[in-house]
Design a protein around this motif. Structure first.
Motif, PDB file in Angstrom:
ATOM      1  N   VAL A 107       0.842  -1.186   0.000  1.00 60.22           N
ATOM      2  CA  VAL A 107       0.000   0.000   0.000  1.00 60.22           C
ATOM      3  C   VAL A 107       0.881   1.241   0.000  1.00 60.22           C
ATOM      4  O   VAL A 107       1.821   1.346   0.787  1.00 60.22           O
ATOM      5  N   PHE A 108       0.565   2.171  -0.889  1.00 58.95           N
ATOM      6  CA  PHE A 108       1.219   3.475  -0.904  1.00 58.95           C
ATOM      7  C   PHE A 108       0.198   4.472  -0.358  1.00 58.95           C
ATOM      8  O   PHE A 108      -0.936   4.516  -0.820  1.00 58.95           O
ATOM      9  N   PHE A 109       0.598   5.255   0.628  1.00 59.09           N
ATOM     10  CA  PHE A 109      -0.294   6.201   1.291  1.00 59.09           C
ATOM     11  C   PHE A 109       0.091   7.606   0.854  1.00 59.09           C
ATOM     12  O   PHE A 109       1.203   8.060   1.092  1.00 59.09           O
ATOM     13  N   SER A 110      -0.832   8.304   0.211  1.00 65.71           N
ATOM     14  CA  SER A 110      -0.598   9.677  -0.234  1.00 65.71           C
ATOM     15  C   SER A 110      -1.320  10.623   0.723  1.00 65.71           C
ATOM     16  O   SER A 110      -2.539  10.559   0.878  1.00 65.71           O
ATOM     17  N   THR A 111      -0.545  11.475   1.358  1.00 68.22           N
ATOM     18  CA  THR A 111      -1.107  12.420   2.321  1.00 68.22           C
ATOM     19  C   THR A 111      -0.311  13.711   2.295  1.00 68.22           C
ATOM     20  O   THR A 111       0.898  13.681   2.074  1.00 68.22           O
ATOM     21  N   PRO A 112      -0.972  14.840   2.496  1.00 68.84           N
ATOM     22  CA  PRO A 112      -0.212  16.094   2.575  1.00 68.84           C
ATOM     23  C   PRO A 112       0.787  16.027   3.727  1.00 68.84           C
ATOM     24  O   PRO A 112       0.438  15.652   4.840  1.00 68.84           O
ATOM     25  N   MET A 113       2.034  16.378   3.451  1.00 67.37           N
ATOM     26  CA  MET A 113       3.073  16.356   4.476  1.00 67.37           C
ATOM     27  C   MET A 113       3.674  17.726   4.727  1.00 67.37           C
ATOM     28  O   MET A 113       4.361  17.918   5.727  1.00 67.37           O
ATOM     29  N   HIS A 114       3.401  18.657   3.831  1.00 68.65           N
ATOM     30  CA  HIS A 114       3.988  19.996   3.949  1.00 68.65           C
ATOM     31  C   HIS A 114       3.576  20.640   5.279  1.00 68.65           C
ATOM     32  O   HIS A 114       2.405  20.673   5.631  1.00 68.65           O
ATOM     33  N   GLY A 115       4.543  21.099   6.027  1.00 69.06           N
ATOM     34  CA  GLY A 115       4.277  21.773   7.291  1.00 69.06           C
ATOM     35  C   GLY A 115       4.125  20.850   8.488  1.00 69.06           C
ATOM     36  O   GLY A 115       3.936  21.313   9.602  1.00 69.06           O
ATOM     37  N   LEU A 116       4.196  19.530   8.261  1.00 66.48           N
ATOM     38  CA  LEU A 116       4.083  18.586   9.369  1.00 66.48           C
ATOM     39  C   LEU A 116       5.471  18.143   9.804  1.00 66.48           C
ATOM     40  O   LEU A 116       6.382  18.020   8.983  1.00 66.48           O
ATOM     41  N   ASP A 117       5.613  17.874  11.096  1.00 64.47           N
ATOM     42  CA  ASP A 117       6.903  17.364  11.553  1.00 64.47           C
ATOM     43  C   ASP A 117       6.918  15.836  11.438  1.00 64.47           C
ATOM     44  O   ASP A 117       5.914  15.200  11.119  1.00 64.47           O
ATOM     45  N   GLU A 118       8.069  15.250  11.682  1.00 60.07           N
ATOM     46  CA  GLU A 118       8.254  13.812  11.526  1.00 60.07           C
ATOM     47  C   GLU A 118       7.251  13.014  12.362  1.00 60.07           C
ATOM     48  O   GLU A 118       6.674  12.034  11.887  1.00 60.07           O
ATOM     49  N   ASN A 119       7.003  13.429  13.604  1.00 61.14           N
ATOM     50  CA  ASN A 119       6.069  12.700  14.471  1.00 61.14           C
ATOM     51  C   ASN A 119       4.645  12.732  13.935  1.00 61.14           C
ATOM     52  O   ASN A 119       3.937  11.726  13.999  1.00 61.14           O
ATOM     53  N   GLU A 120       4.218  13.880  13.416  1.00 58.45           N
ATOM     54  CA  GLU A 120       2.858  13.985  12.867  1.00 58.45           C
ATOM     55  C   GLU A 120       2.694  13.082  11.644  1.00 58.45           C
ATOM     56  O   GLU A 120       1.665  12.420  11.481  1.00 58.45           O
ATOM     57  N   ILE A 121       3.702  13.051  10.794  1.00 58.18           N
ATOM     58  CA  ILE A 121       3.643  12.203   9.602  1.00 58.18           C
ATOM     59  C   ILE A 121       3.627  10.731  10.002  1.00 58.18           C
ATOM     60  O   ILE A 121       2.815   9.950   9.504  1.00 58.18           O
ATOM     61  N   LYS A 122       4.481  10.354  10.920  1.00 58.61           N
ATOM     62  CA  LYS A 122       4.529   8.955  11.355  1.00 58.61           C
ATOM     63  C   LYS A 122       3.222   8.544  12.031  1.00 58.61           C
ATOM     64  O   LYS A 122       2.794   7.390  11.904  1.00 58.61           O
ATOM     65  N   GLU A 123       2.567   9.450  12.726  1.00 61.65           N
ATOM     66  CA  GLU A 123       1.275   9.152  13.343  1.00 61.65           C
ATOM     67  C   GLU A 123       0.217   8.875  12.269  1.00 61.65           C
ATOM     68  O   GLU A 123      -0.596   7.966  12.421  1.00 61.65           O
TER      69      GLU A 123
END
Length: 114
Positions: A4-20
């Motif tokens: 599975v490839f997950f596409s989500t906005p990442m701009h402006g998020l820190d590493e912890n928010e993205i990993k969550e």
């Protein structure tokens, strides 16, 4: 095993928010599915401007999408230029696509393009 490839906005998020975000997705998938890690580590090449960095990250993500059996788009994906490009690539190359609904944050649509 399905990927599975997950596409989500990442701009402006820190590493912890993205990993969550990724963690929440993994918890909802059947056991025989594996999420492709498309988080960009700090080893990004040096470019003169930030837009060039974003282009490099997008290209890296698209190369990872090639392995995917299914591409899942998070709520608000359409607010992200990168996610919109990933959607176009997924459609053009006949990937199975799921979009998580904004209001309920559940899988809402299966836009198979086969």
């Amino acid at each position: 095993m399905k990927y599975v490839f997950f596409s989500t906005p990442m701009h402006g998020l820190d590493e912890n928010e993205i990993k969550e975000k990724f963690k929440q997705l993994v918890e909802r998938l059947p056991e025989d599915y594996m999420v492709i890690d498309n988080y960009h580590k700090p080893d990004i090449p040096v470019f003169a401007d930030y837009d060039s960095v974003r282009i490099w990250m997008l290209g890296d993500s698209i190369s990872k999408m090639a392995r995917a059996d299914i591409v899942i788009f998070s709520p608000y994906w359409s607010n992200s230029e990168g996610c919109k490009i990933e959607m176009n690539v997924a459609i053009a190359y006949h990937k199975k696509i799921l979009v998580i609904a904004r209001s309920e944050e559940r899988f809402s649509r299966n836009a198979e393009t086969d």
